[in-house]
Design an enzyme around this catalytic site. Sequence first.
Site, short mmCIF file in Angstrom:
data_model
loop_
_atom_site.label_atom_id
_atom_site.label_comp_id
_atom_site.label_asym_id
_atom_site.label_seq_id
_atom_site.Cartn_x
_atom_site.Cartn_y
_atom_site.Cartn_z
N THR A 529 -5.94 -3.33 -9.85
CA THR A 529 -4.64 -3.79 -10.32
C THR A 529 -4.71 -4.07 -11.81
OG1 THR A 529 -5.20 -6.09 -9.80
CG2 THR A 529 -4.04 -4.82 -8.10
N GLY A 530 -3.58 -3.90 -12.48
CA GLY A 530 -3.50 -4.16 -13.91
C GLY A 530 -2.19 -4.84 -14.24
N ALA A 531 -1.96 -5.04 -15.55
CA ALA A 531 -0.76 -5.75 -15.98
C ALA A 531 0.50 -4.98 -15.63
CB ALA A 531 -0.84 -6.01 -17.48
N SER A 532 0.41 -3.65 -15.65
CA SER A 532 1.63 -2.85 -15.44
C SER A 532 1.76 -2.28 -14.05
CB SER A 532 1.66 -1.70 -16.46
OG SER A 532 0.51 -0.88 -16.30
N GLY A 533 0.73 -2.40 -13.21
CA GLY A 533 0.87 -1.85 -11.88
C GLY A 533 -0.42 -1.84 -11.09
N VAL A 534 -0.35 -1.20 -9.91
CA VAL A 534 -1.47 -1.13 -8.98
C VAL A 534 -1.92 0.33 -8.87
CG1 VAL A 534 -2.26 -1.63 -6.64
CG2 VAL A 534 -0.52 -3.08 -7.71
N VAL A 535 -3.24 0.53 -8.75
CA VAL A 535 -3.80 1.87 -8.61
C VAL A 535 -4.26 2.07 -7.16
CG1 VAL A 535 -5.52 3.52 -9.43
CG2 VAL A 535 -4.55 1.84 -11.01
N LYS A 551 -1.45 5.55 -10.05
CA LYS A 551 -1.04 4.27 -10.62
C LYS A 551 0.47 4.12 -10.46
CE LYS A 551 -1.20 1.59 -14.92
NZ LYS A 551 -1.64 1.59 -16.33
N ASP A 645 -6.60 -0.67 -26.64
CA ASP A 645 -6.96 -1.58 -25.54
C ASP A 645 -8.30 -1.17 -24.93
OD1 ASP A 645 -6.70 -3.74 -23.86
OD2 ASP A 645 -5.42 -2.70 -22.41
#
EC number: 2.7.11.1
Length: 811
Positions: A529-535, A551, A645
């Site tokens: 998971t990340g700031a903008s979504g789930v993989v 993603k 990043d």
Amino acid sequence: MAHLLFLPILQLLLLYCTKSAQAQLNISIGSSLTPQGVNNSWISPSADFAFGFRAVDGNSSSYLLAVWFNKIADKTVVWYARTSSNGKDDTIPVQVQSGSVLKLADGALSLRDPSGNEVWNPQVTDVGYARMLDTGNFRLLGTDGATKWESFGDPSDTILPTQVLSLGTALHSRLLATDYSNGRFQLKVQRDGNLVMYPDAVPSGYLYDPYWASNTVDNGSQLVFNETGRIYFTIINGSQVNITSAGVDSMGDFFHRATLDTDGVFRQYVYPKNIHARPLWPEQWTAVDVLPENICQSIQTMVGSGACGFNSYCTIDGTKNTTSCLCPQNYKFIDDKRKYKGCRPDFEPQNCDLDETTAMLQYDMAPIDRVDWPLSDYEQYNPIDQTECRRLCVIDCFCAVAVFDKASSTCWKKRFPLSNGKMDVNVPRTVLIKVPRSTNSPSVFSSGSSKWKEDKKYWILGSSLLFGSSVLVNFLLISVMLFGTYCSITSRKKIQLSQPSNKSGLPPKIFTYSELEKATGGFQEVLGTGASGVVYKGQLQDEFGINIAVKKIEKLQQEAQKEFLVEVQTIGQTFHRNLVRLLGFCNEGTERLLVYEFMSNGSLNTFLFSDTHPHWSLRVQVALGVARGLLYLHEECNKQIIHCDMKPQNILLDDNFAAKISDFGLAKLLPVNQTQTNTGIRGTRGYVAPEWFKNIGITSKVDVYSFGVILLELVCCRKNVELEVLDEEQTILTYWANDCYKCGRIDLLVAGDDEAIFNIKKVERFVAVALWCLQEEPSMRPTMLKVTQMLDGAVQIPTPPDPSSYISSLA
């Protein structure tokens, strides 16, 4: 009694012989040479070598000042005088005309042209006499016998037995066998103790990535060609690294030399010089050892043409120790006498305005046996078959070569100029080069093209009959055509709205939401998971069934939409072995999904910070891979890409632990003529550069800073900030690493890691590179090109200054 009378005569004879030998050995003040006539050289006592004027091959009116083998028919040159070019560091050979004079006078040796202008001198004074030695060394000596200057200390392209190359000296290959200008290769005894072989750009002298090195940084001392025929590199502890291992039964039976040849190969040669050796050896120079063994395989540079010129390929004859450069089918050398300039097509370039059918009628893809150009890729397709791979290259005016790998069903397209070409019996892939189609050649597309033409003929005939038969039918046909045109325009507009622009060729595949929902089994298996979504993990539902990572952008806000578009526009138009590959995307309604190749070994974050430390060799591999990926983004793309990043979570590892940079949602694309940009703070705490917090432009150096943090984490197998360490001084890794470096205790950073301790010199080099990357002032940080060179040991690393005590990423 008679013998007593003969004794004075014998003494007088010996005295005369001694005087005669001394006259041959010492060249006195007032002696001179001219290019023409008998007085054009000074000969060594044995007559094996000569110093003087040597006519340039193929030019009887131009002369070198040189040393050569005097008893060999071709008078092989082993040294030639050079002078600086317009005050620059590079040099050019000294060539003079008839009427020039070399004179040893007034304590100096000076060469003047017919007009009396000095064109060369060895920059020494107080010379008492000169000697041409039997070793091939020409010396200038003071009146006290001390050596003032010697040709052995200023080598050209050759070294001889008893010659030693000290730190800071180099051999330069010739441009051609008959052109003594600095060529395309150097062998340098670097001041950092490393013996390195470089490709050299002509005429700029820029050094590309090295193709061989002794890997003796801080340990090497000198290159020695000793009296027994061995060439070795001495280490400061007294040990030796063999450079060549040739052995000849009797040194006295052969002339010896070692030359950095025009093809970049350092060869040791022998030539029989007496009747005892000649029955066994041909009366010519024979190579008895070479370095590297296969120059074609050794050279692979991201910048430059490789061992041969652009669009050509290198081949080696191992039995003869010779290298050749060849042109592929339907190509020819730009200059037959200077093959290093490469090859060009002998046909007109493909017109980019050709439609697909015309392109397939005019061009074909011809297979090349055992030849490959490993770089120059700009497009990759997978899964795909060979027929489609051929077609995609034929219809693309930028495509020069297509490579198909049957095992992985992968196709690569390559564009001009083709670099690092080589012939190799082990090339596992099918290499196809675009050539013009001859009128009688069969085509893999011929049947389809003929059918299309036949169908078109009948369609035109049928349409004509319909138009002539009835006004009503004509009206209906026109209505259908108008409706079809409307639908086509509407469809194109929808595609333009739903598909980000991609100027690099065909865009990544567009998936429907239902396709990806099915591929992921309803988005069940979460990879991260990340700031903008789930993989999510998935598998394509086609004949290949390859694994994918999907993603899913969870919140479709303006910023998320922007990141989605940036991701597609950046990674969608790039291809590099160290960048994760974007297979496609979905831009359907409110759904935004990105489809990547699946990375079986997860992220560097998981790999590095687990309970067991990864092997040092794998960490080195990852560091070099990340560096090369950033180098590609910064300097080798059509537009410079700043990732913004960089962190371990955004570095993925494939089956072979090759590093792949991912997550380009915060990346910035810069036009060719722009080097910096202004933007809001981006990145992740602990990895962002200080300039993010200042009102200054952002450059690619922000990625260099982040790489410095990651490099230290790779070395130490720990995070940059660890609050639970026992020693407070070790809390912030960047501080602690700098302290350890200053105190000479790099071993503390890798305590308990036996493999790293064994490679402590490389550990120290990596830490020094990291500290340079972490400089607070962006201009003091190296570029990623320089970073890769320092990591590879190709350049000397100065001692880094202390990074600022202000670590802005922790603020």
